[in-house]
Write an enzyme that holds these catalytic residues in place. Structure first.
Site, PDB file in Angstrom:
ATOM      1  N   LYS A 154       0.868  -1.174   0.000  1.00  0.00           N
ATOM      2  CA  LYS A 154       0.000   0.000   0.000  1.00  0.00           C
ATOM      3  C   LYS A 154       0.907   1.227   0.000  1.00  0.00           C
ATOM      4  O   LYS A 154       2.049   1.157   0.437  1.00  0.00           O
ATOM      5  CB  LYS A 154      -0.859  -0.003   1.278  1.00  0.00           C
TER       6      LYS A 154
ATOM      7  N   CYS B 198      -2.300   9.383  -7.096  1.00  0.00           N
ATOM      8  CA  CYS B 198      -3.545   9.054  -6.400  1.00  0.00           C
ATOM      9  C   CYS B 198      -4.567  10.150  -6.675  1.00  0.00           C
ATOM     10  O   CYS B 198      -4.343  11.302  -6.303  1.00  0.00           O
ATOM     11  CB  CYS B 198      -3.303   8.932  -4.897  1.00  0.00           C
TER      12      CYS B 198
END
Lengths: 265, 310
Positions: B51, B135
């Site tokens: 992650k 992101c």
């Protein structure tokens, strides 16, 4: 599709005690749910949380203890109000026959009641061990009495109802003394309780199915928020058996927060 | 420029790292703890990306954080992570992993990146670093990936502070010319690229007339974005000689072949796990081998870039 959020209408609200309410609704997918499965319940503008299905039938339900923002918002819902659900998710309990014990702590009973109903219908002998903080926290005692043909043992932390003490200790004492030949132990409740119950069950060579909880986001097995050991509570669980529970060294010791940080229990 | 030797049938060597197969766990998926990452490896992944980790911990956004549209997922997790220092605990447990471990990181400033680079240089478990500048649902991150100047500058900062580990830059498709961003990353010192991160998107709840995701905007992944991802990989490899990890909507061996034909050296898999479970890695490996045998290819290298033939 079960992953699509769908609105359901509150058909009835049952006040189980001062902090627990059951919300009944109709839903075709929940009608076919297995005991132990859960829903992601979205209270618009507040949060989306995992809740066990506490009744399976023409009317289904979730049973909610008021513990935080989302559950407080849930408690404000009245008959005719709507909330959103997706699911049912998770594996649910495997139902076996014979002689079984249910060990529940507080609101953990919500995941176990549909199971007790099914086991009762299939003529299992069922002993129930249920722990509450105090008498005012107790709920569903009458309901359980109607469903089981074995022993019902209640404990409270303060002794205001049933035996005084933790239900895990009461359970341990009972199995040590009487060595009942349980075919399966079903358990749900606080992680520390489950840890203790599982350890005692291992000593007795009992098979265990434990329904676990964790902070959850996606519910579909990709975000990793709800990990316990090498497992995802949402899609590998929420019900885990002996071999899996053995691999969860952190069970009852710490949980993970939204940021993945370890929080001691 | 970069050693790209393929050993055996599905083995790939990229950046001097040996991947037993070209199916790599994508960033943001399951990669928050060591036990889960190990399980993904046991499930047959050729490599794993963690992650995205920042210098400080982040809780991410409240729920709802995901919408399943059937043709793809829109997520708005908000980069939840325990922060680099706490994540080191997990990385320590991952030493000796049988496949390359790629640490995905993000930073809100070049100062943060400098600090992180120095810390990461010492981490033995980390084979490579994937810099997330893309992101789409966290302000301050997506902006970096849209500016060639910032991308070049961030990558250079990381390069200057990271020793002995290759840098992969994960690109956003939310730009008009992805090749110019890719070029900026390479000019900054990127050793490889990942194309693509999710496509910025949103979902409206028509009952309330409000954005459904708590974070308002999310990133679209899954089958819906595969053609976009393929186009990006193709465009980049048409211009640049740099290894590109294809990412976006890979669910089957057919998808993998498409990405390799478009010029990718390997693929990253994420959303498919929701539909196919962790079996997806092993199943695609088997499907891939079958395809290569059927078509008479001896390695993936023979397939790579075929779509560029004129």
């Amino acid at each position: 599709m079960k992953n699509v959020r769908r609105p359901v209408e509150v058909e009835a609200v049952v006040e189980e005690n001062f902090k627990i309410k059951t919300f009944l609704f109709k839903d075709k997918l929940c009608f076919k749910a297995r005991p132990g499965q859960f829903l992601m319940v979205w209270i618009v503008g507040v949060d989306e949380i995992p809740l066990s299905i506490s009744r399976i039938g023409d009317l289904c339900s979730v049973t909610v203890a008021k513990v935080g923002e989302a559950t407080e918002a849930m408690h404000r819902l009245k008959v005719g109000d709507r909330f959103y659900i997706r699911g049912p998710y998770g594996n649910g309990f495997r139902e076996g026959g014979g002689y079984v014990a249910i060990v529940a702590g507080g609101i953990g009973l919500a995941a176990l009641l549909p199971l007790v109903e099914r086991l009762n219908a299939s003529n299992c002998k069922i002993d129930v061990f249920i722990g509450f903080r105090s008498k005012s926290d107790a709920f569903w005692v009458d309901k359980l009495t109607g469903f089981i043909n074995g022993k019902l043992t209640i404990s409270t932390d303060d002794g205001s109802l049933g035996v005084k003490g933790l239900i895990s200790e009461v359970f341990r004492g009972y199995v040590k003394n009487f060595k009942p030949r349980y075919d399966m132990i079903y358990t749900c409740g606080p992680p520390a309780m489950i840890r203790q119950v599982f350890q005692d069950c291992k000593k007795m060579n009992y098979k265990v199915q434990a329904s676990l909880e964790a902070y959850m986001r996606c519910g579909i097995g990709i975000c990793g928020s709800c990990c316990l050991g090498p497992y995802r509570v949402c899609s590998d669980g929420p019900v885990f058996s002996n071999n899996q529970l053995t691999k969860m060294s952190e069970l009852g010791i710490y949980k993970r927060g939204p940021d993945g940080l370890k929080i001691p229990i | 420029m970069i050693n790209r030797k393929y050993n055996g049938f599905l083995d790939v060597e990229i950046l001097n790292l040996k991947f037993p197969n070209p199916l790599i766990l994508a960033a943001g998926i399951l990669g928050l703890t060591a036990p889960l990452l190990k399980r993904v490896v046991y499930s047959g992944a050729g490599g794993v990306v963690t992650k995205s980790i920042g210098l400080k911990s982040r809780e991410g956004y409240p729920n709802p954080t995901i919408v399943d549209l059937g043709y793809g997922l829109v997520n708005s997790m908000g980069l939840p992570n325990p922060g680099l220092k706490m994540f080191i605990e997990e990385l320590e447990e991952l030493k000796g992993l049988k496949v390359p471990l790629i640490l995905s990181i993000y930073a809100f400033s070049e100062e943060e990146l400098m600090t992180m680079g120095k810390i990461i240089s010492k981490l033995k478990a980390v084979s490579a670093v994937e810099l997330n500048v893309s992101c789409p649902h966290v302000g301050g991150i997506s902006e970096i990936g849209k500016s060639p100047e910032l991308v070049k500058s961030y990558v250079k900062t990381l390069k200057d502070n990271l020793s002995n580990k290759p840098i992969i830059v994960k690109l956003t498709p939310n730009v008009s010319d992805i090749t110019s961003i890719a070029m900026a990353a390479v000019n900054g010192g990127a050793d490889a690229l990942t194309a693509i991160n999710t496509v910025k998107s949103m979902v409206i709840d028509i009952e309330t007339g409000k954005p459904l995701l708590a974070g308002v905007f999310g990133g679209l992944s899954g089958p819906a974005i595969k053609p976009i991802a393929l186009r990006c990989v193709y465009e980049i490899t048409e211009t640049l000689d740099v290894p590109v990890f294809g990412c976006g909507g890979v669910e089957t061996a057919r998808d993998v072949i498409e990405f390799i034909m478009a010029g990718a050296v390997a693929v990253q898999i994420g959303s498919a796990i929701a539909r196919r479970g962790l079996r997806v890695f092993r199943e695609i490996s088997i499907e891939l081998k079958r395809f290569l045998e059927l078509k008479g290819f001896k390695s993936l290298e023979e397939v790579r870039g075929l779509a560029h033939r004129r």
